[in-house]
Design an enzyme around this catalytic site. Structure first.
Site, mmCIF file in Angstrom:
data_model
loop_
_atom_site.group_PDB
_atom_site.id
_atom_site.type_symbol
_atom_site.label_atom_id
_atom_site.label_comp_id
_atom_site.label_asym_id
_atom_site.label_seq_id
_atom_site.Cartn_x
_atom_site.Cartn_y
_atom_site.Cartn_z
ATOM 1 N N ARG A 175 64.315 3.542 13.983
ATOM 2 C CA ARG A 175 62.949 3.974 14.300
ATOM 3 C C ARG A 175 62.135 4.273 13.038
ATOM 4 O O ARG A 175 61.332 5.205 12.991
ATOM 5 C CB ARG A 175 62.959 5.199 15.227
ATOM 6 C CG ARG A 175 63.714 5.001 16.530
ATOM 7 C CD ARG A 175 63.130 3.852 17.360
ATOM 8 N NE ARG A 175 63.928 3.641 18.558
ATOM 9 C CZ ARG A 175 64.914 2.746 18.663
ATOM 10 N NH1 ARG A 175 65.212 1.966 17.617
ATOM 11 N NH2 ARG A 175 65.585 2.604 19.767
ATOM 12 N N SER A 225 60.796 7.203 25.373
ATOM 13 C CA SER A 225 61.739 8.208 24.863
ATOM 14 C C SER A 225 61.003 9.116 23.887
ATOM 15 O O SER A 225 60.464 8.651 22.885
ATOM 16 C CB SER A 225 62.919 7.531 24.156
ATOM 17 O OG SER A 225 63.656 6.750 25.067
ATOM 18 N N GLU A 295 60.030 11.431 18.551
ATOM 19 C CA GLU A 295 59.804 10.053 18.167
ATOM 20 C C GLU A 295 58.330 9.721 18.287
ATOM 21 O O GLU A 295 57.807 8.866 17.587
ATOM 22 C CB GLU A 295 60.628 9.137 19.082
ATOM 23 C CG GLU A 295 60.599 7.688 18.734
ATOM 24 C CD GLU A 295 61.571 6.885 19.581
ATOM 25 O OE1 GLU A 295 61.128 5.972 20.278
ATOM 26 O OE2 GLU A 295 62.778 7.179 19.530
#
Length: 299
Positions: A175, A225, A295
């Site tokens: 990520r 998420s 995130e």
């Protein structure tokens, strides 16, 4: 604050600009205050033009994709938001390569791959964002990440030079990429896939899509998420083990279907979501000793 002169000049410089634009219309959380100016960029050169004007006039300027990993605060965004979206969404297939504008949705790229009988993108097909955003954060799903298929990327760099970089130069990791935090904007990319059986590709895409519907709260606004996966753990399990499924702040809730998702259950504000995210991180740390971090990008 933008002056009337600034607004007039921006309207002259670009093909499409909206003033006092509600960012709730441009994020999948469906929350957020207004942007003083919202530009739908039509090309790399339009991005360069707007950024140069903003730099010369000390106007804050940021670039976004389709807002699927974005949370905008309730007081909105000062200055100019440049959207790399539908006007930069062309997709072309040449042999086993797919060339895509950064504004192309992942689903559109996946559909092009399927039509061409190209395999390798199936697990990424359901990610709800643009391919530019996916490159920027090395998005992934079901064991596949952008770094597995990316060949090169075209960017507007912080100095507004337009360059093409090989995937290796991006230092893609979980990520994350070398593009983050340095002012670079992805405008196009090339992904390299393998020739495969269209029926098998279609079946795999349908399987991944069904898994998402079965396990994720897709019926509610969210940013996917919400937390990064901590080393050696799964954020959703840590949150569930901490007794936080269904935990609610205002209109924001930890999904009862999947604890890794924070959802807008109805009428949530950005402050509700931010408070909930902070609460969850604090409680998980207290109960498990593991730190989890968002995130989602907060503006």
């Amino acid at each position: 604050m933008l002056t009337e002169q600034n607004r007039d000049r921006l309207a002259e410089l670009v093909g499409e600009v909206h003033f006092d634009e509600p960012m709730s219309a441009h994020t999948t959380f469906r929350v957020g205050g207004r942007a003083e100016a919202f530009v739908n960029a039509a090309s790399s050169m339009e991005i360069v033009t707007v950024r140069n004007y903003c730099a010369e006039n000390n106007i804050p300027c940021i670039c976004i994709g389709n807002g699927s990993n974005l949370l905008v605060r309730d007081d909105g965004i000062e200055g100019v938001v440049i959207s790399v979206g539908g006007a930069m969404a062309e997709v072309q297939v040449v042999d086993n390569m797919i060339y895509a504008g950064a504004g192309a949705l992942m689903s559109k790229v996946a559909a092009a791959a399927l039509r061409a009988g190209l395999s390798g993108f199936e697990a990424l097909s359901g990610i709800p964002g643009t391919i530019g955003g996916a490159v920027y954060m090395n998005a992934g799903a079901y064991g596949t990440e952008m770094k597995d298929v990316l060949k090169n990327v075209t960017c507007v760099m912080s100095n507004n030079d337009i360059v093409t970089l090989d995937a290796a130069e991006l230092k893609l990791s979980y990520r994350s990429s070398a593009l983050e935090g340095n002012g670079a904007v992805v405008t196009a990319c090339c992904i390299e896939l393998k020739h495969g059986n269209p029926e098998e590709i279609s079946a795999a895409m349908k399987d991944y899509s069904q898994r998402r519907r079965d396990k994720q709260p897709l019926e509610y606004p969210s940013a996917g998420s919400t937390f990064k996966r901590p080393a050696g753990h799964f954020a959703g399990k840590l949150i569930e083990d901490s007794g936080l499924k269904g935990y609610t702040v205002g209109g924001a809730q930890v999904s009862e279907k999947h604890a890794g998702f924070v959802i807008n259950k109805g009428g949530a504000t950005a402050s509700d979501i931010i408070t909930l995210i902070n609460d969850v991180a604090r409680i998980v740390k207290e109960k498990t000793g593991v730190e989890i971090e968002p995130e989602v990008r907060i503006l």
